[in-house]
Write an enzyme that holds these catalytic residues in place. Structure first.
Site, PDB file in Angstrom:
ATOM      1  CB  CYS A   1     -15.949 -45.051 -16.491  1.00  0.00           C
ATOM      2  SG  CYS A   1     -16.823 -44.582 -18.012  1.00  0.00           S
TER       3      CYS A   1
ATOM      4  CB  CYS B   1     -14.622 -47.094 -19.513  1.00  0.00           C
ATOM      5  SG  CYS B   1     -14.611 -45.125 -18.864  1.00  0.00           S
TER       6      CYS B   1
ATOM      7  CB  CYS C   1     -33.505 -67.289 -42.029  1.00  0.00           C
ATOM      8  SG  CYS C   1     -34.668 -68.921 -42.292  1.00  0.00           S
TER       9      CYS C   1
ATOM     10  CB  CYS D   1     -35.588 -67.911 -45.180  1.00  0.00           C
ATOM     11  SG  CYS D   1     -36.534 -67.766 -43.581  1.00  0.00           S
TER      12      CYS D   1
END
Length: 357
Positions: free
Chosen positions: A51, A54, A173, A170
């Protein structure tokens, strides 16, 4: 960004396993009523190995199991409905995954219908079970550089290293951070590839040494050039993955899985083509030529070459159906809950076997 420790990395590799026997209790027809409905509440996932939903849930469920491992009043378990059909039928399971909560002392479950992150599941368990457990953080796969370890890691001529020079304040960043973490995760099993970062605001001298004047700056330090090269590519995940695959000779996809190119050895491909069209006696001669070529290979390529060689020998000994049968066996294994290391191993073998079909 997060810190890096060898112990944390090892923990993460084990963390990525699809089965955590100690943390997520494997329930069967034999032990279900010994574990569930006793003196603790139980959250149980009823799943099927094939699955897709899953498989997507698996890492989150593992995080859940790990976080609740020491909570004596709660059990986190799972049942393979392919192997234990009658048990799943007993609890009315008709789709996968189905998650049910069994209160303490009861085998009358309540169906869970909330979100499927570890945090969502933990919130539900805490509410139902009276616990107060928080989900354990996943260790980062990004290697954190400092002046103490920079040369040892980045200038190692056996490693290809991508370095982000960033500043904590930043904005760009911060925007890049989750993508960069995914890049590191995708290549975490590649021993010769390192995805790293350096706080260039904190370690200004080191950043200036490599000409960093803005943030984030990305530099690539391949095995062949430890002076560093500017990374000028895009900043989406697929841009980074394509760059690293091209520069480092790896074959990873964006989720870290091996692509169909992984394990393929160009110098052996023509021999395989000759082998397939040859008669039995000539096949044996080609196997000898393969042995000579494999002897010339080094490192990971040499390991791949040995798979070619073994496949060719088994083809001769066991017949032309050998590659197809072995591919089918590997595909069955890949459908199961296995570790990422095993998945790599089986995918490599499958890729090479397919060249013989």
């Amino acid at each position: 960004m997060s810190s890096f420790q060898i112990s944390a990395t090892l923990a993460f590799l084990f963390f990525a396993l699809s089965v955590f026997a100690d943390d997520v209790v494997v329930l069967t027809e034999d032990n279900f009523e010994k574990e569930v409905g006793q003196d603790r509440g139980a959250l149980v996932e009823f799943y099927a190995p094939w699955c897709g939903h899953c498989k997507k849930l698996a890492p989150e469920y593992e995080r859940l199991g790990t976080s609740f491992k020491k909570a004596k009043s709660v059990l986190v378990g799972k049942v393979d409905c392919d192997a234990h059909k009658s048990l799943c039928s007993k609890y009315g399971v008709s789709g996968y995954p189905t998650i049910k909560w069994f209160p303490k002392g009861s085998l009358e479950p309540k169906k869970y219908e909330g979100g499927r992150t570890a945090e969502d599941l933990a919130e539900f368990i805490n509410s139902e079970g009276g616990t107060n457990v928080k989900i354990a953080a996943v260790p980062s796969s990004v290697v954190v550089l400092t002046p103490d370890n920079f040369d040892r890691i980045v200038l190692d001529e056996s490693k290809d290293v991508l370095v982000e020079f960033y500043a904590p304040w930043c904005g760009h960043c911060k925007q890049l951070a989750p993508t960069y973490e995914k890049v590191a995760t995708a290549f975490k099993l590649e021993e010769d590839v390192v995805i790293a970062d350096l706080d260039a605001d904190k370690y200004k001298d080191l950043a200036e040494k490599y000409g960093v004047s803005g943030f984030p700056t990305l530099k690539f330090f391949p095995k062949s050039n430890k002076g560093g090269e500017d990374y000028g590519g895009g900043r989406d995940l697929d841009d980074f993955v394509t760059f690293i695959n091209e520069k480092c000779g790896t074959s990873r996809d964006e989720k870290g899985g091996l692509t169909s190119k992984a394990g393929i050895v160009a110098t052996l491909e023509n021999l395989v083509k000759d082998f397939i069209g040859a008669g039995n006696d000539e096949k044996k001669q080609i196997v000898s030529r393969m042995e000579e070529e494999v002897e010339k290979l080094k490192g990971a390529t040499a390991r791949h070459g040995k798979i070619y060689l073994k496949t060719a020998k088994n083809f001769v000994e066991k017949g032309a159906d050998y590659p197809k049968k072995e591919i089918q066996r590997l595909e069955r294994m890949l459908e199961k809950s296995i570790s990422e290391v095993k998945a790599d191993e089986f995918t490599l073998k499958k890729n090479i076997l397919l060249t013989f079909v």
